[in-house]
Design a protein around this motif. Structure first.
Motif, short mmCIF file in Angstrom:
data_model
loop_
_atom_site.label_atom_id
_atom_site.label_comp_id
_atom_site.label_asym_id
_atom_site.label_seq_id
_atom_site.Cartn_x
_atom_site.Cartn_y
_atom_site.Cartn_z
N LEU A 14 0.83 -1.20 0.00
CA LEU A 14 0.00 0.00 0.00
C LEU A 14 0.86 1.26 0.00
O LEU A 14 0.59 2.21 -0.74
CB LEU A 14 -0.95 -0.01 1.20
N TRP A 15 1.92 1.28 0.81
CA TRP A 15 2.81 2.43 0.85
C TRP A 15 3.47 2.66 -0.51
O TRP A 15 3.52 3.80 -0.99
CB TRP A 15 3.89 2.24 1.93
N ARG A 16 3.96 1.59 -1.13
CA ARG A 16 4.57 1.71 -2.46
C ARG A 16 3.57 2.22 -3.48
O ARG A 16 3.89 3.05 -4.33
CB ARG A 16 5.13 0.36 -2.91
N PHE A 17 2.34 1.74 -3.40
CA PHE A 17 1.30 2.18 -4.32
C PHE A 17 1.02 3.67 -4.15
O PHE A 17 0.96 4.42 -5.14
CB PHE A 17 0.03 1.37 -4.10
N LEU A 18 0.84 4.13 -2.92
CA LEU A 18 0.54 5.54 -2.68
C LEU A 18 1.71 6.43 -3.10
O LEU A 18 1.50 7.54 -3.61
CB LEU A 18 0.18 5.75 -1.21
N HIS A 19 2.93 5.95 -2.91
CA HIS A 19 4.10 6.71 -3.36
C HIS A 19 4.11 6.80 -4.89
O HIS A 19 4.41 7.85 -5.45
CB HIS A 19 5.38 6.03 -2.85
N LEU A 20 3.75 5.72 -5.57
CA LEU A 20 3.66 5.71 -7.03
C LEU A 20 2.59 6.68 -7.51
O LEU A 20 2.79 7.39 -8.49
CB LEU A 20 3.36 4.29 -7.50
N VAL A 21 1.46 6.72 -6.81
CA VAL A 21 0.37 7.63 -7.19
C VAL A 21 0.86 9.08 -7.11
O VAL A 21 0.58 9.88 -8.02
CB VAL A 21 -0.86 7.41 -6.29
N LYS A 22 1.59 9.44 -6.07
CA LYS A 22 2.10 10.81 -5.96
C LYS A 22 3.03 11.15 -7.11
O LYS A 22 3.01 12.26 -7.64
CB LYS A 22 2.85 10.99 -4.63
N ARG A 23 3.84 10.19 -7.51
CA ARG A 23 4.81 10.42 -8.58
C ARG A 23 4.14 10.52 -9.95
O ARG A 23 4.59 11.27 -10.81
CB ARG A 23 5.82 9.28 -8.57
N LEU A 24 3.07 9.75 -10.16
CA LEU A 24 2.42 9.70 -11.48
C LEU A 24 1.27 10.67 -11.64
O LEU A 24 0.63 10.70 -12.68
CB LEU A 24 1.92 8.27 -11.74
N ARG A 25 1.01 11.47 -10.63
CA ARG A 25 -0.09 12.42 -10.69
C ARG A 25 0.16 13.45 -11.79
O ARG A 25 1.22 14.04 -11.87
CB ARG A 25 -0.20 13.11 -9.33
N VAL A 26 -0.85 13.63 -12.63
CA VAL A 26 -0.75 14.63 -13.70
C VAL A 26 -0.92 16.00 -13.06
O VAL A 26 -1.93 16.27 -12.41
CB VAL A 26 -1.83 14.39 -14.78
#
Length: 193
Positions: A14-26
């Motif tokens: 979950l932590w890795r996923f949320l970190h990925l979401v922050k990075r990929l946010r348009v």
């Protein structure tokens, strides 16, 4: 010890996923018209569904989603490809489905479900119940979305299929409600119809 490792693995994913979401946010610094329309549509749907708490919409430059995340600051994740190519009716159905997940409290139930899996990681019955629970949550959201917005069931089913056609490689958010490619089955589509 097994429960500790199961809980740690789930928390790490979950932590890795949320970190990925922050990075990929348009980044929407431009405040383009499409993002504004999406947010206005989301607010109108939330009001129509009786949701008072604000739920943000985040567009990702990725194949993640659609899904809803955030227990305390909820937001709907939508892939950029779907937002750019989906019709207004399809976006309306997708946003409404995720808002219904929020209204029903499925994020909290998913958290409880994950804790049960962590505690009883070795019990196959818990895994089976967890899978059935997720399927029923999706079924209920489908029914509430169609009934709550007065959507044509065939149009809603086509919307789900079109999402999968556009993004055959959709990645599901771990432990979170959302449209997963494996969940859109012929049985689910028949129930919608």
């Amino acid at each position: 010890v097994g429960s500790f490792f199961a809980a740690t693995a789930m928390a790490w994913r979950l932590w890795r996923f949320l970190h990925l979401v922050k990075r990929l946010r348009v980044q929407d610094r431009k405040r383009n018209l499409q993002n504004r329309r999406l947010r206005l549509l989301n607010r109108a749907l939330a009001k129509r569904l009786g949701i008072r708490r604000p739920v943000d919409v985040v567009v990702l430059d990725s194949t993640i989603g659609p899904a809803i995340v955030g227990l305390f600051r909820p937001c709907i994740l939508l892939p950029k490809v779907i937002v750019e190519r989906a019709s207004h009716a399809d976006l309306k159905a997708l946003l409404a489905h995720e808002l219904v997940h929020f209204r029903r409290g499925d994020l909290w139930w998913s958290t409880l479900q994950a804790m049960a899996l962590a505690v009883s990681w070795c019990n196959p019955l818990i895994w089976l119940v967890s899978k059935k629970f997720a399927q029923e949550a999706e079924r209920c959201c489908d029914e509430e979305t169609v009934a709550g917005l007065g959507l044509d069931p065939a149009s809603y089913a086509r919307c789900l299929i079109s999402v999968l056609e556009r993004k055959q490689t959709l990645r599901a958010a771990p432990l979170l409600p959302g449209v997963r490619p494996v969940d859109v089955t012929s049985k689910r589509l028949e129930r919608i119809m």
